[in-house]
Design a protein around this motif. Structure first.
Motif, PDB file in Angstrom:
ATOM      1  N   VAL A  52      -5.839   2.179  -1.345  1.00 17.59           N
ATOM      2  CA  VAL A  52      -5.261   3.551  -1.255  1.00 17.59           C
ATOM      3  C   VAL A  52      -5.586   4.139  -2.696  1.00 17.59           C
ATOM      4  O   VAL A  52      -5.064   5.388  -2.839  1.00 17.59           O
ATOM      5  N   TYR A  94       1.180   3.768  -3.255  1.00 14.45           N
ATOM      6  CA  TYR A  94       0.727   4.953  -3.230  1.00 14.45           C
ATOM      7  C   TYR A  94       1.740   6.139  -3.518  1.00 14.45           C
ATOM      8  O   TYR A  94       1.645   6.955  -4.505  1.00 14.45           O
ATOM      9  N   SER A 119       0.862  -1.248  -0.044  1.00  9.78           N
ATOM     10  CA  SER A 119       0.002   0.141  -0.158  1.00  9.78           C
ATOM     11  C   SER A 119       0.959   1.091   0.245  1.00  9.78           C
ATOM     12  O   SER A 119       0.474   2.250  -0.811  1.00  9.78           O
ATOM     13  N   SER A 152      -3.392  -2.349  -3.238  1.00  8.52           N
ATOM     14  CA  SER A 152      -3.814  -1.052  -3.716  1.00  8.52           C
ATOM     15  C   SER A 152      -5.312  -0.663  -3.733  1.00  8.52           C
ATOM     16  O   SER A 152      -5.546   0.613  -3.687  1.00  8.52           O
ATOM     17  N   LYS A 156      -7.421   7.658  -2.890  1.00  3.82           N
ATOM     18  CA  LYS A 156      -6.614   8.705  -2.348  1.00  3.82           C
ATOM     19  C   LYS A 156      -5.485   9.213  -3.054  1.00  3.82           C
ATOM     20  O   LYS A 156      -5.196  10.322  -3.423  1.00  3.82           O
ATOM     21  N   ALA A 157      -5.067   8.097  -3.665  1.00  6.26           N
ATOM     22  CA  ALA A 157      -3.793   8.558  -4.637  1.00  6.26           C
ATOM     23  C   ALA A 157      -4.031   9.052  -5.850  1.00  6.26           C
ATOM     24  O   ALA A 157      -3.392  10.068  -6.211  1.00  6.26           O
TER      25      ALA A 157
END
Length: 537
Positions: free
Chosen positions: A195, A145, A141, A192, A198-199
């Motif tokens: 996140v 990111y 993660s 993944s 958010k990424a």
């Protein structure tokens, strides 16, 4: 005007889910749609990644070589596919130790090193990242990111940035939908999915601080639990590879992941819909190599499974979900879910007898559309691949076996070659005298074979060119006692399948709204098959 949708497949399972999604586009399930498809995997040499790239290339070149492409309606290859890929670069710095300078940090920043020691084992710091994150989700993660953020900062012309720019444009003018395909039991996908939104938000802000992806976009994802296994590694493999994701832990990983997605408030506020799916057992082994564990690379080209097709249809459901809710509790609007900061969990169960039907993938009101498009595309694969018919090459030459036609001579030969290539990846390939199973035959096998999957068993029982050429797909396409058993056509007392097809084809007009000759020919063939099999076109 075509709608824009955004799809991301992550990890090895995600690549196979995108493969299934691409086939849904090919059979015509995404009419009038521009699909922005992002393939995201750490292992850029993975066999399934390579197969996906071959598939998308064949799809795009079938629609037109060096021609502007458009989304179409009510035909095969109707979606306009835009393909992007992103792989973190671990060619030079391929371990956590190398990436984050762990050795130096022990002296220059001992607190940072102490946190790494607390969270990561020595093996986790030292294994080669080029083949993925190997069920080390806490490590994966963080790395995924930062890889996404760094790519936007450092690579001005990357595929990832172009995909994000399309998403930003869609977000500035509306509420785009983003669907993420991947598993929760392995490495890259499991790392993944939590996140990625958010990424995406942070990366988009680096490109344009005037956009707000988190506020405007709707997010959905598969929570795909364990459904296959592979041989356990031996002591030598463990020592060499440092860390290997073993399938005996997949069920436990899945349970832990589900607990996380049920409890984590940040994830629940980010996503609007989760589609939870898996299989009861893990007996299926997809790998071509059965006697050892393959961690990645070219050798990891796993067969496809029906659960990946179900995942693709989860995306189909998400993109067709209403934005505004109704009084019906089953039709909660995406906007309502987003405003209330809550996520909806959806499930799908199969027939207890183990038989997979069209309504296992779509609602009852959509089953005819799926039956029509999957069945007719399968029929077209026979007309395309078998030298006995060779319809599309003959149409390009203007000679349908002594019946002269005009208008297709300027089709680029590469477009015909790629249509054949696509059909071989979809249904079956011919390698000399050997038949190579395509996606549809692999999915049928994963469902248990026989009459357990959608079409009549005879479609899948042909194992030689002669058997394929003898198969009467005009009347033996849909299963007996199904809703579509009567959707077939007669060849008459003395005629054959090809003669019946050509006679009907000649009686149908070309579409005036399509300019590309290859797509014009495909549309006319689609309309011909619709009429022959008594479906509405």
């Amino acid at each position: 005007m075509a709608q824009n949708i955004f799809v991301t497949g992550i990890g090895g399972t995600g690549m196979r889910c995108i493969e299934a999604f691409t086939h849904l586009c090919a059979i015509g399930m995404f009419d009038n749609t521009d699909v922005h498809l992002l393939a995201l995997d750490t292992d850029k040499d993975n066999g399934n990644f390579t197969r996906l790239k071959n598939l998308k290339e064949a799809y795009i070149k079938t629609k037109g070589v060096n021609k502007k492409q458009f989304a179409l309606h009510d035909t095969f290859f109707s979606a306009n596919l835009h393909y992007y890929q992103f792989s973190p670069d671990y060619s030079r710095l391929s371990t956590f130790d190398a990436l984050y300078g762990y050795g130096d940090a022990k002296f220059s920043n001992p607190d940072k090193a102490a946190i790494a020691d607390l969270l990561l084992t020595d093996n986790a710091k030292e294994f080669d990242l080029k083949h993925g994150y190997r069920a080390q989700t806490h490590l994966g993660s963080m790395l995924m990111y930062h890889s996404i953020i760094n790519d936007i900062k450092m690579n001005d012309k990357s595929d990832l940035k172009r995909w994000l720019q399309e998403l930003i444009t869609a977000s500035n003018s509306g509420n785009p939908r983003v669907f993420i395909l991947g598993s929760v039991f392995g490495g890259t996908g499991a790392s993944s999915i939590p996140v990625i939104p958010k990424a995406i938000k942070e990366a988009a802000a680096l490109i344009s601080d005037a956009t707000d992806i988190e506020r405007n976009a709707y997010f959905g994802a598969t929570l795909l639990t364990s459904y296959f296994s592979f041989p356990l590694p031996g002591d030598r493999e463990k020592a060499t590879q440092k860390v290997i994701a073993t399938s005996d832990k997949f069920a436990l990983n899945s349970q832990a992941a589900m607990m996380f997605y049920e409890a984590d408030e940040t994830v629940k506020k980010t996503y609007q819909k989760f589609y939870m799916m898996g299989t009861e057992g893990m007996e299926w082994q997809p790998g071509k190599v059965k006697d050892k564990t393959i961690t990645g690379g070219e050798a990891q080209e796993n067969d496809s499974h029906y659960i990946e097709m179900l995942a693709a249809f989860a995306a189909y459901h998400f993109f067709n979900s209403p934005e505004e809710g109704t009084d019906d509790a089953q039709l909660t609007g995406l906007r309502d879910l987003k405003l209330d900061k809550r996520v909806e969990y959806l499930y799908r169960t199969f027939d207890e007898k183990g038989k997979i039907n069209f309504t296992d993938f779509v609602s009852g009101g959509q089953k005819e559309e799926l039956a029509k498009k999957l069945g007719l595309f399968t029929a077209m694969s026979f007309l395309t691949l078998l030298e006995k018919y060779d319809f599309f090459e003959q149409a390009q030459r203007g000679d349908l076996k002594k019946v002269k036609i005009e208008g297709y001579e300027d089709i680029d030969a590469e477009e015909i070659r790629n249509l054949k290539k696509y059909m071989s990846l979809f249904h079956f390939g011919i390698d000399g005298s050997r038949i190579k199973d395509g996606w549809l035959r692999q999915v049928h096998r994963s469902a248990g074979g026989g009459d357990k999957f959608l079409l009549v068993a005879g479609v899948f029982s042909c194992n030689s060119i002669k058997e394929f050429e003898k198969f009467d797909f005009n009347k033996d396409l849909y299963q007996k006692d199904s809703d579509f058993e009567s959707n077939k056509f007669s060849t008459g007392l003395w005629g054959g399948i090809y003669d019946s097809f050509v006679t009907k084809f000649i009686s149908i007009n070309d579409s005036e709204s399509i300019t590309n000759k290859s797509e014009k020919l495909i549309k006319r063939s689609y309309d011909t098959l619709c009429q022959l099999y008594n479906f509405r076109s």
